[in-house]
Design an enzyme around this catalytic site. Sequence first.
Site, PDB file in Angstrom:
ATOM      1  N   ARG A 144       0.837  -1.196   0.000  1.00 43.60           N
ATOM      2  CA  ARG A 144       0.000   0.000   0.000  1.00 43.60           C
ATOM      3  C   ARG A 144       0.867   1.239   0.000  1.00 43.60           C
ATOM      4  O   ARG A 144       2.043   1.224   0.382  1.00 43.60           O
ATOM      5  CB  ARG A 144      -0.919   0.025   1.226  1.00 43.60           C
ATOM      6  CG  ARG A 144      -0.221   0.125   2.575  1.00 43.60           C
ATOM      7  CD  ARG A 144      -0.141   1.534   3.106  1.00 43.60           C
ATOM      8  NE  ARG A 144       0.702   1.622   4.295  1.00 43.60           N
ATOM      9  CZ  ARG A 144       1.970   1.945   4.286  1.00 43.60           C
ATOM     10  NH1 ARG A 144       2.583   2.192   3.161  1.00 43.60           N
ATOM     11  NH2 ARG A 144       2.685   2.025   5.413  1.00 43.60           N
ATOM     12  N   TYR A 146      10.283   3.822  16.187  1.00 42.25           N
ATOM     13  CA  TYR A 146       8.827   3.646  16.059  1.00 42.25           C
ATOM     14  C   TYR A 146       8.188   3.369  17.422  1.00 42.25           C
ATOM     15  O   TYR A 146       7.244   4.070  17.818  1.00 42.25           O
ATOM     16  CB  TYR A 146       8.545   2.527  15.051  1.00 42.25           C
ATOM     17  CG  TYR A 146       7.077   2.301  14.739  1.00 42.25           C
ATOM     18  CD1 TYR A 146       6.509   2.768  13.559  1.00 42.25           C
ATOM     19  CD2 TYR A 146       6.256   1.601  15.616  1.00 42.25           C
ATOM     20  CE1 TYR A 146       5.170   2.550  13.263  1.00 42.25           C
ATOM     21  CE2 TYR A 146       4.918   1.382  15.333  1.00 42.25           C
ATOM     22  CZ  TYR A 146       4.393   1.850  14.155  1.00 42.25           C
ATOM     23  OH  TYR A 146       3.063   1.637  13.878  1.00 42.25           O
ATOM     24  N   ASP A 172      -2.536   6.124  12.725  1.00 43.47           N
ATOM     25  CA  ASP A 172      -3.365   4.916  12.859  1.00 43.47           C
ATOM     26  C   ASP A 172      -3.315   4.340  14.265  1.00 43.47           C
ATOM     27  O   ASP A 172      -4.337   3.955  14.822  1.00 43.47           O
ATOM     28  CB  ASP A 172      -3.026   3.865  11.794  1.00 43.47           C
ATOM     29  CG  ASP A 172      -1.594   3.388  11.813  1.00 43.47           C
ATOM     30  OD1 ASP A 172      -0.728   4.059  12.400  1.00 43.47           O
ATOM     31  OD2 ASP A 172      -1.340   2.319  11.211  1.00 43.47           O
ATOM     32  N   SER A 193       5.519  -4.082   2.885  1.00 46.72           N
ATOM     33  CA  SER A 193       5.809  -5.449   2.463  1.00 46.72           C
ATOM     34  C   SER A 193       5.396  -6.447   3.536  1.00 46.72           C
ATOM     35  O   SER A 193       4.982  -7.571   3.216  1.00 46.72           O
ATOM     36  CB  SER A 193       7.297  -5.597   2.148  1.00 46.72           C
ATOM     37  OG  SER A 193       8.099  -5.233   3.258  1.00 46.72           O
ATOM     38  N   ASP A 227      -2.144  -0.820   7.535  1.00 45.46           N
ATOM     39  CA  ASP A 227      -1.501  -1.590   6.472  1.00 45.46           C
ATOM     40  C   ASP A 227      -2.262  -2.871   6.162  1.00 45.46           C
ATOM     41  O   ASP A 227      -2.519  -3.204   4.997  1.00 45.46           O
ATOM     42  CB  ASP A 227      -0.061  -1.921   6.862  1.00 45.46           C
ATOM     43  CG  ASP A 227       0.797  -0.676   7.027  1.00 45.46           C
ATOM     44  OD1 ASP A 227       0.323   0.423   6.678  1.00 45.46           O
ATOM     45  OD2 ASP A 227       1.926  -0.809   7.513  1.00 45.46           O
ATOM     46  N   GLY A 281       8.722   1.261   2.940  1.00 40.79           N
ATOM     47  CA  GLY A 281       7.581   2.018   3.434  1.00 40.79           C
ATOM     48  C   GLY A 281       6.302   1.750   2.671  1.00 40.79           C
ATOM     49  O   GLY A 281       5.339   2.505   2.773  1.00 40.79           O
ATOM     50  N   GLU A 336      -0.120  10.050   8.467  1.00 35.63           N
ATOM     51  CA  GLU A 336       1.023   9.228   8.888  1.00 35.63           C
ATOM     52  C   GLU A 336       1.189   9.264  10.400  1.00 35.63           C
ATOM     53  O   GLU A 336       1.136  10.330  11.016  1.00 35.63           O
ATOM     54  CB  GLU A 336       2.296   9.739   8.210  1.00 35.63           C
ATOM     55  CG  GLU A 336       3.243   8.635   7.810  1.00 35.63           C
ATOM     56  CD  GLU A 336       2.655   7.751   6.720  1.00 35.63           C
ATOM     57  OE1 GLU A 336       2.270   6.604   7.044  1.00 35.63           O
ATOM     58  OE2 GLU A 336       2.578   8.198   5.574  1.00 35.63           O
ATOM     59  N   HIS A 337       1.396   8.091  10.984  1.00 37.54           N
ATOM     60  CA  HIS A 337       1.544   7.916  12.432  1.00 37.54           C
ATOM     61  C   HIS A 337       0.276   8.345  13.172  1.00 37.54           C
ATOM     62  O   HIS A 337       0.322   8.759  14.327  1.00 37.54           O
ATOM     63  CB  HIS A 337       2.775   8.661  12.958  1.00 37.54           C
ATOM     64  CG  HIS A 337       4.073   8.035  12.513  1.00 37.54           C
ATOM     65  ND1 HIS A 337       4.612   6.929  13.134  1.00 37.54           N
ATOM     66  CD2 HIS A 337       4.901   8.330  11.490  1.00 37.54           C
ATOM     67  CE1 HIS A 337       5.745   6.595  12.520  1.00 37.54           C
ATOM     68  NE2 HIS A 337       5.927   7.424  11.507  1.00 37.54           N
ATOM     69  N   GLY A 339      11.380  -2.840   3.153  1.00 35.73           N
ATOM     70  CA  GLY A 339      11.922  -1.667   3.814  1.00 35.73           C
ATOM     71  C   GLY A 339      11.690  -0.376   3.071  1.00 35.73           C
ATOM     72  O   GLY A 339      12.351   0.625   3.349  1.00 35.73           O
TER      73      GLY A 339
END
Length: 395
Positions: free
Chosen positions: A38, A237, A47, A142, A187, A139, A44-45, A137
């Site tokens: 996706r 994170y 969720d 995966s 994700d 973003g 961003e950050h 890796g």
Amino acid sequence: MTGRSPVEDVEALVAEARRVYRDNFGEDPCVAVCAPGRVNLIGEHTDYNEGFVLPTALHLVTVMVGSSTSGQSCSVVTIAESADEPRRVHFNLPTDSAPLTGGQPFWANYVKGVVQHYRAQPLPAFKAVIASSVPLGGGLSSSASLEVAVYTFLQQLCPDDGDKIAKALACQKAEHTHAGVPCGIMDQFISVLGKEGHALLIDCRSLEATAVPLADPGLVILITNSNVKHALTGSEYPSRRKQCEEAAAIMGKSSLRDATLQDLEDAKDRLDSVTYRRVRHVIEETERTAKAAEALKRGAYQEFGKLMVESHNSLRDLYEVSCPELDVLVTAAMEVDGVFGSRMTGGGFGGCTVSLLQSDATERTMKHIKERYSGSPTFYITTPSDGARVLSVFN
């Protein structure tokens, strides 16, 4: 980029996975499935703070082919680029007394986690091959693509009740318990529920998803991979998630979704300056994402693009998850006529940027970025795709 269509790319992945399956197991697989990566357009950050996100599913996918087998032993081979060794693993189906646990190789932990948390029984043993076009890796998620592909594969061997939200939650739980990443739900959710020609505005508190049309033929999404790798299992994170949770508690909120900028100002003397910046990003980003979805519905692409750039600046300055390479890529994209907006996407510390632009600006945008960026970028031109699905095992 490849010269093939998205359908041809998936068919090529299936064909390669089938070949490796025959080489390893001496027969053809019975089942083939795929699940997409996706790209998050904005949000961003947010969720894991129960805010809004606006992702789309990609044509880049993880494919899994295989068959059930007798006994309790499973055998899985990966041909995904950058997966750690060994590329073939064996493990027994979990039991109450012997659950599956993480270990080496790391890629197999995602598979084991999904098997451990699969929602139907009795699950048969299986043998399978995994292939992927989602960059590791980068973003572009995966990991969720792999988790959802594994779950979709298991559904063909032992059907569950078909609850898609429960499926996404099970895959998220697998990442928490077996990969050690305290990710939010975005994700896995978009990999399961993606819809061609649409972005999804996801309310990460209620898990309500609203399809937002994004099928203008004059518009493309350009993903630029910086080819700088990041690792979300590092301290950055989890530390930001902890900062958000602690700040919510200090403000008397169950999550930052309930916090306003006034609440933040009222609590400023009880927060250190770093946590203050983190919280301000989350509050403003949640509001930005809701505004962006409305702008997209109206076809107000200039307004949407402005919000994308504001998001990037906030991630750079307040949440501090960008890096010089991503900043250069965003700046370069915004120097090109026909680009509406650009921002880093994903967890940060490398990976990709996402840009919304007029389709006729694609070539000149890529050319300009290559001239400005000192690294070796990889480009993906995409439009919103469907979520996880069953494929024909024979092409």
